[in-house]
Scaffold this active site. Sequence first.
Site, PDB file in Angstrom:
ATOM      1  N   SER A  22     -46.347 -27.402 -37.861  1.00  0.00           N
ATOM      2  CA  SER A  22     -47.152 -27.249 -39.073  1.00  0.00           C
ATOM      3  C   SER A  22     -47.988 -28.515 -39.303  1.00  0.00           C
ATOM      4  O   SER A  22     -47.537 -29.620 -38.982  1.00  0.00           O
ATOM      5  CB  SER A  22     -46.195 -27.040 -40.251  1.00  0.00           C
ATOM      6  N   TYR A 187     -55.624 -27.401 -53.038  1.00  0.00           N
ATOM      7  CA  TYR A 187     -56.801 -28.192 -52.656  1.00  0.00           C
ATOM      8  C   TYR A 187     -58.082 -27.373 -52.895  1.00  0.00           C
ATOM      9  O   TYR A 187     -58.025 -26.264 -53.410  1.00  0.00           O
ATOM     10  CB  TYR A 187     -56.645 -28.703 -51.222  1.00  0.00           C
ATOM     11  N   ARG A 235     -55.090 -21.273 -43.731  1.00  0.00           N
ATOM     12  CA  ARG A 235     -53.837 -21.363 -44.472  1.00  0.00           C
ATOM     13  C   ARG A 235     -54.139 -20.879 -45.882  1.00  0.00           C
ATOM     14  O   ARG A 235     -55.044 -21.399 -46.550  1.00  0.00           O
ATOM     15  CB  ARG A 235     -53.320 -22.792 -44.480  1.00  0.00           C
ATOM     16  N   ARG A 329     -41.095 -30.293 -41.750  1.00  0.00           N
ATOM     17  CA  ARG A 329     -40.058 -31.334 -41.825  1.00  0.00           C
ATOM     18  C   ARG A 329     -39.048 -31.264 -40.687  1.00  0.00           C
ATOM     19  O   ARG A 329     -38.625 -32.323 -40.191  1.00  0.00           O
ATOM     20  CB  ARG A 329     -39.379 -31.271 -43.200  1.00  0.00           C
TER      21      ARG A 329
HETATM   22  C1  LIG Z   1     -45.207 -35.037 -44.499  1.00  0.00           C
HETATM   23  C2  LIG Z   1     -45.846 -33.706 -44.786  1.00  0.00           C
HETATM   24  C3  LIG Z   1     -47.219 -33.575 -44.722  1.00  0.00           C
HETATM   25  C4  LIG Z   1     -47.826 -32.331 -44.943  1.00  0.00           C
HETATM   26  N1  LIG Z   1     -49.176 -32.199 -44.772  1.00  0.00           N
HETATM   27  C5  LIG Z   1     -49.716 -30.960 -44.794  1.00  0.00           C
HETATM   28  C6  LIG Z   1     -51.045 -30.753 -44.386  1.00  0.00           C
HETATM   29  O1  LIG Z   1     -51.738 -31.671 -43.924  1.00  0.00           O
HETATM   30  N2  LIG Z   1     -51.557 -29.503 -44.484  1.00  0.00           N
HETATM   31  C7  LIG Z   1     -50.799 -28.444 -44.921  1.00  0.00           C
HETATM   32  O2  LIG Z   1     -51.302 -27.330 -44.991  1.00  0.00           O
HETATM   33  N3  LIG Z   1     -49.515 -28.609 -45.275  1.00  0.00           N
HETATM   34  C8  LIG Z   1     -48.959 -29.828 -45.185  1.00  0.00           C
HETATM   35  N4  LIG Z   1     -47.633 -29.990 -45.462  1.00  0.00           N
HETATM   36  C9  LIG Z   1     -46.820 -28.794 -45.732  1.00  0.00           C
HETATM   37  C10 LIG Z   1     -46.176 -28.299 -44.438  1.00  0.00           C
HETATM   38  O3  LIG Z   1     -47.131 -27.999 -43.446  1.00  0.00           O
HETATM   39  C11 LIG Z   1     -45.281 -27.081 -44.692  1.00  0.00           C
HETATM   40  O4  LIG Z   1     -46.073 -26.026 -45.150  1.00  0.00           O
HETATM   41  C12 LIG Z   1     -44.172 -27.385 -45.702  1.00  0.00           C
HETATM   42  O5  LIG Z   1     -43.602 -28.656 -45.478  1.00  0.00           O
HETATM   43  C13 LIG Z   1     -43.071 -26.344 -45.613  1.00  0.00           C
HETATM   44  O6  LIG Z   1     -42.537 -26.301 -44.302  1.00  0.00           O
HETATM   45  P1  LIG Z   1     -41.120 -26.989 -43.927  1.00  0.00           P
HETATM   46  O7  LIG Z   1     -40.096 -26.359 -44.844  1.00  0.00           O
HETATM   47  O8  LIG Z   1     -40.917 -26.594 -42.487  1.00  0.00           O
HETATM   48  O9  LIG Z   1     -41.241 -28.464 -44.127  1.00  0.00           O
HETATM   49  C14 LIG Z   1     -47.013 -31.215 -45.272  1.00  0.00           C
HETATM   50  C15 LIG Z   1     -45.628 -31.372 -45.371  1.00  0.00           C
HETATM   51  C16 LIG Z   1     -45.031 -32.588 -45.116  1.00  0.00           C
HETATM   52  C17 LIG Z   1     -43.526 -32.685 -45.167  1.00  0.00           C
END
Ligand SMILES: Cc1cc2nc3c(=O)[nH]c(=O)nc-3n(C[C@H](O)[C@H](O)[C@H](O)COP(=O)(O)O)c2cc1C
Length: 370
Positions: A22, A187, A235, A329
């Site tokens: 992601s 955003y 997205r 994560r």
């Molecule tokens: C450190 C970090 C940075 C993130 N940056 C973005 C991003 O640049 N663009 C985006 O769409 N989501 C971003 N997210 C959200 C993740 O892509 C994801 O949708 C969210 O963390 C849920 O997934 P997970 O449970 O696997 O962490 C970010 C999440 C984390 C933890």
Amino acid sequence: MSALFSPLALGGLDLPNRIVVSPMCQYSAQDGVANDWHLQHLMQLAFSGAGLVMIEATAVEARGRITHGCLGLYSDAAEAALGRVLQAARAVAAPGTRFGIQLGHAGRKGSVTAPWEGGTPLTGAQADEAPWLCAAPSAQAFAASWPVPEALDEAAIEQLVDRYVDAARRAVRLGFEVIELHCAHGYLLHQFQSPLSNLRTDAWGGDPERRDRLALHIATRLREQVPAHCVLGARITGTDWNPDGLGVEDAVRLTLGLKSRGFGYVCVTSGFVEPNRGIPFGPGFQVHLAAEVRQRTGLVTRAVGGISEPAQADAIIASGQADQVALARPFLADPRWVWRAAETLGEPLYYPPPYRRAAGLRKPAVQANA
Ligand SMILES: Cc1cc2nc3c(=O)[nH]c(=O)nc-3n(C[C@H](O)[C@H](O)[C@H](O)COP(=O)(O)O)c2cc1C
């Protein structure tokens, strides 16, 4: 073969499995320019075994960054630095791994400190952390204590669309195989789509079709400008978790609009257009939204959020709830997550030869102890 490790044709792109890294902001760039942090971050994910590695939200213009540390693709220097990172990542990538980039604009949620410093509006107290005037659909602040953004006028909207096209051209030049439009997480494009943040009464606000117009206008321009071999996706928001905000109907409508413009997939996430909304975080808490969008639109759909276990990820694909799963994560905690998934599900996997002697060591503890 497990569903998770089955190949997927995404547009004209053959992906070796359904696992996606992601996009994750690193808040570590300078004036949009990537550096050695991004190099190590992407190199370790390049040989993770994920079929698709998405690079973080990358701003199409300087004021579209969330923080001073956000990546951008609005200058030659930023393009060159990202080119270096991508070239190095490709050199060590697992066979078949593809790279994509997410293009974003923070809108009224920009000009803040990094999350580890609170993620609050910049005050200019630090000399190198000057705040800037944010752009938005309406002059309405994200939260009561936040600065009021500037509502974009017609000319500024057209300029903004050009910035997306310029950034996409740079991404194509760098050889990205996937370009993703960030329309979520509160955003700018989400701000335009949601009635909670778009208070306009002109052609860019009001009814759902007018609120979708900016994202779809950009989508049209990108599909015209980006070569057919490059997959375009987005997205999107499955729900604002507020009865007055966006819901899954809006996600379905936007997806159909994107699909008719030649977009190849959507990734369904939710929330964050307003502060303090009770998002029911938990295992797979957004998967049902992806499932509904997939079922009602027939477009390739990616699920994300709270997906951390190999069997869970496999079941999401096997049950037809999504075509791909994205993990964020879990990849930070364990860049070898795909190895564990392959070993758990009994799938053969590529290990880079110098690391091959680690094969088999990632089995879950329950099996290792058996
Ligand atoms: C450190 C970090 C940075 C993130 N940056 C973005 C991003 O640049 N663009 C985006 O769409 N989501 C971003 N997210 C959200 C993740 O892509 C994801 O949708 C969210 O963390 C849920 O997934 P997970 O449970 O696997 O962490 C970010 C999440 C984390 C933890």
